[in-house]
Design an enzyme around this catalytic site. Structure first.
Site, PDB file in Angstrom:
ATOM      1  N   TYR A 278      -1.167  -0.670  10.658  1.00  0.00           N
ATOM      2  CA  TYR A 278      -1.968  -0.814   9.088  1.00  0.00           C
ATOM      3  C   TYR A 278      -0.207  -0.241   8.471  1.00  0.00           C
ATOM      4  O   TYR A 278       0.507  -1.533   7.268  1.00  0.00           O
ATOM      5  CB  TYR A 278      -2.842  -0.544   8.155  1.00  0.00           C
ATOM      6  CG  TYR A 278      -3.088  -1.054   6.553  1.00  0.00           C
ATOM      7  CD1 TYR A 278      -3.694  -2.294   6.631  1.00  0.00           C
ATOM      8  CD2 TYR A 278      -3.165   0.100   6.383  1.00  0.00           C
ATOM      9  CE1 TYR A 278      -3.776  -2.052   4.983  1.00  0.00           C
ATOM     10  CE2 TYR A 278      -3.374   0.058   4.969  1.00  0.00           C
ATOM     11  CZ  TYR A 278      -2.959  -0.777   4.300  1.00  0.00           C
ATOM     12  OH  TYR A 278      -3.829  -1.569   2.812  1.00  0.00           O
TER      13      TYR A 278
ATOM     14  N   SER B  40       1.317  -1.335  -0.270  1.00  0.00           N
ATOM     15  CA  SER B  40       0.289   0.000  -0.086  1.00  0.00           C
ATOM     16  C   SER B  40       0.862   1.368  -0.002  1.00  0.00           C
ATOM     17  O   SER B  40       2.216   1.448   0.725  1.00  0.00           O
ATOM     18  CB  SER B  40      -0.844   0.068   1.271  1.00  0.00           C
ATOM     19  OG  SER B  40      -1.538   1.356   1.184  1.00  0.00           O
TER      20      SER B  40
HETATM   21  P1  NAP Z   1     -11.026  -6.304  -0.001  1.00  0.00           P
HETATM   22  O1  NAP Z   1     -12.240  -5.510  -0.609  1.00  0.00           O
HETATM   23  O2  NAP Z   1     -11.574  -6.100   1.848  1.00  0.00           O
HETATM   24  O3  NAP Z   1     -10.846  -7.846  -0.033  1.00  0.00           O
HETATM   25  C1  NAP Z   1     -10.211  -7.818   0.985  1.00  0.00           C
HETATM   26  C2  NAP Z   1      -9.874  -9.524   0.545  1.00  0.00           C
HETATM   27  O4  NAP Z   1      -9.104 -10.240   1.191  1.00  0.00           O
HETATM   28  C3  NAP Z   1     -11.134 -10.560   0.229  1.00  0.00           C
HETATM   29  O5  NAP Z   1     -11.475 -10.979  -0.425  1.00  0.00           O
HETATM   30  C4  NAP Z   1     -11.526 -11.176   1.808  1.00  0.00           C
HETATM   31  O6  NAP Z   1     -11.813 -12.408   2.144  1.00  0.00           O
HETATM   32  C5  NAP Z   1      -9.975 -11.221   1.666  1.00  0.00           C
HETATM   33  N1  NAP Z   1      -9.320 -11.798   3.713  1.00  0.00           N
HETATM   34  C6  NAP Z   1      -9.090 -10.865   4.434  1.00  0.00           C
HETATM   35  N2  NAP Z   1      -8.629 -11.383   5.364  1.00  0.00           N
HETATM   36  C7  NAP Z   1      -7.906 -12.589   5.075  1.00  0.00           C
HETATM   37  C8  NAP Z   1      -7.981 -13.823   5.091  1.00  0.00           C
HETATM   38  N3  NAP Z   1      -7.583 -13.831   6.903  1.00  0.00           N
HETATM   39  N4  NAP Z   1      -7.234 -14.787   4.855  1.00  0.00           N
HETATM   40  C9  NAP Z   1      -7.705 -15.047   3.351  1.00  0.00           C
HETATM   41  N5  NAP Z   1      -8.654 -14.297   3.312  1.00  0.00           N
HETATM   42  C10 NAP Z   1      -9.108 -12.785   2.955  1.00  0.00           C
HETATM   43  O7  NAP Z   1      -9.722  -5.446   0.155  1.00  0.00           O
HETATM   44  P2  NAP Z   1      -9.377  -4.457  -0.975  1.00  0.00           P
HETATM   45  O8  NAP Z   1      -9.407  -3.554  -0.835  1.00  0.00           O
HETATM   46  O9  NAP Z   1      -9.272  -5.550  -2.243  1.00  0.00           O
HETATM   47  O10 NAP Z   1      -7.521  -5.239  -0.663  1.00  0.00           O
HETATM   48  C11 NAP Z   1      -6.967  -5.888  -1.208  1.00  0.00           C
HETATM   49  C12 NAP Z   1      -5.204  -5.701  -0.804  1.00  0.00           C
HETATM   50  O11 NAP Z   1      -4.831  -4.289  -1.361  1.00  0.00           O
HETATM   51  C13 NAP Z   1      -5.027  -5.819   0.536  1.00  0.00           C
HETATM   52  O12 NAP Z   1      -3.573  -6.177   1.268  1.00  0.00           O
HETATM   53  C14 NAP Z   1      -5.012  -4.070   0.886  1.00  0.00           C
HETATM   54  O13 NAP Z   1      -4.624  -3.722   2.221  1.00  0.00           O
HETATM   55  C15 NAP Z   1      -4.512  -3.648  -0.460  1.00  0.00           C
HETATM   56  N6  NAP Z   1      -4.457  -1.712  -0.222  1.00  0.00           N
HETATM   57  C16 NAP Z   1      -6.378  -1.555  -0.856  1.00  0.00           C
HETATM   58  C17 NAP Z   1      -6.326   0.026  -0.688  1.00  0.00           C
HETATM   59  C18 NAP Z   1      -7.284   0.427  -0.832  1.00  0.00           C
HETATM   60  O14 NAP Z   1      -7.900   1.822  -1.246  1.00  0.00           O
HETATM   61  N7  NAP Z   1      -8.573  -0.896  -0.854  1.00  0.00           N
HETATM   62  C19 NAP Z   1      -5.195   0.463  -0.982  1.00  0.00           C
HETATM   63  C20 NAP Z   1      -4.241  -0.063  -1.318  1.00  0.00           C
HETATM   64  C21 NAP Z   1      -3.981  -1.575  -0.621  1.00  0.00           C
HETATM   65  P3  NAP Z   1     -14.136 -12.516   2.105  1.00  0.00           P
HETATM   66  O15 NAP Z   1     -14.361 -11.928   1.457  1.00  0.00           O
HETATM   67  O16 NAP Z   1     -14.160 -14.205   1.914  1.00  0.00           O
HETATM   68  O17 NAP Z   1     -13.564 -12.054   3.629  1.00  0.00           O
END
Ligand code: NAP
Length: 246
Positions: free
Chosen positions: A158, A144
């Site tokens: 985080y 991130s």
């Molecule tokens: P999201 O929509 O909240 O999706 C999170 C995913 O991770 C879901 O598929 C969830 O599964 C899974 N997950 C969570 N905890 C888990 C665990 N303990 N074991 C296995 N699976 C798990 O998040 P996102 O925004 O797509 O984020 C994806 C990545 O990008 C993350 O690493 C996040 O830190 C990073 N990121 C996001 C942003 C942003 O602004 N969105 C920015 C920078 C970085 P379920 O749906 O089945 O619960």
């Protein structure tokens, strides 16, 4: 049996950035193992998207913070699709939002376990599987932009976890270069997903983003696919920020 296509495990593939990555990888010729934690229906929908692109898919339940569960993920992925050649470490959670002094320790521990230990456990098992196959492999860690910004007042724990993701990318890339395994990182800025405690955060963050808007998951997935591809054959240890200039 020969497996001409890359076979890639994507953790957190059931929604958000991970789901976009699965769809893009399928379009680019990957068979995809979709790791999900709780939402089997969402993961099956992503699997259907992969199959509609003509590739094979397996939706597999996993808690990435649990070593035995990670082993099951990779065992089942290999049984369903064949020897794994790629890993996208993407499953992440923010944990508590607010100032560190007010943060709930159990929530912080959970965030550290998923974002740091989970990535290390998945990379560890992927490397075991990729080593000695003669096929090499590639890992992309989703970090991130928070790792560089520090996220004051929001979630310093985080940001610190994601800085660890950057550092494991650097270390593993050097550790594995001679084994033909490349390790790179994509560091997104604010992206429209269900990740945010306040669902409108991407909207109100826009004024702080030089491009004036948050990003879409599909604006991250192409970079991940490129880093996994042979086009990126000389790229390892790269940390690619995709954050609208933030
Ligand atoms: P999201 O929509 O909240 O999706 C999170 C995913 O991770 C879901 O598929 C969830 O599964 C899974 N997950 C969570 N905890 C888990 C665990 N303990 N074991 C296995 N699976 C798990 O998040 P996102 O925004 O797509 O984020 C994806 C990545 O990008 C993350 O690493 C996040 O830190 C990073 N990121 C996001 C942003 C942003 O602004 N969105 C920015 C920078 C970085 P379920 O749906 O089945 O619960």
């Amino acid at each position: 049996m020969e497996h001409p296509h890359p076979i890639t495990v994507v953790t957190g593939g059931s929604r958000g950035i991970g789901a976009a990555i699965c769809a893009r990888l399928a379009a680019d010729g990957h068979d995809v193992a979709i790791g999900y934690r709780s939402d089997a229906k969402a993961a099956e929908d992503v699997a259907a998207t992969v199959r509609a692109a003509g590739r094979r898919a397996a939706a597999i339940q996993v808690d990435t913070a649990d070593a035995a569960s990670v082993d099951r993920l990779f065992d089942e992925a290999a049984a369903a699709l064949g020897p794994v050649t790629g890993l996208v470490n993407n499953a992440g959670v923010s944990g508590p939002n607010g100032r560190l002094a007010d943060a709930d320790p159990d929530g912080m521990r959970q965030a550290l376990e998923v974002n740091v230990l989970g990535y290390l456990l998945c990379a560890r098992r992927a490397v075991q599987d990729m080593t000695g196959t003669g096929r090499g492999g590639a890992i992309v860690n989703i970090s991130s932009n928070a790792a560089k910004l520090g996220s004051p007042g929001q979630y310093v724990h985080y940001a610190a976890a994601k800085a660890a993701v950057d550092t494991m990318t650097t270390g593993l890339s050097k550790e594995l270069a001679a084994d033909g395994i490349r390790v790179n990182c994509v560091a997104p800025g604010v992206i429209w997903t269900e990740f945010h405690a306040d669902p409108e955060r991407p909207a109100w963050m826009a004024e702080r983003i030089p491009m004036g808007r948050a990003g879409q998951p599909e604006e991250i997935s192409g970079a991940v696919s490129w880093l996994l591809s042979d086009d990126a054959s000389y790229a390892t240890g790269a940390i690619l920020k995709i954050a609208g200039g933030m």
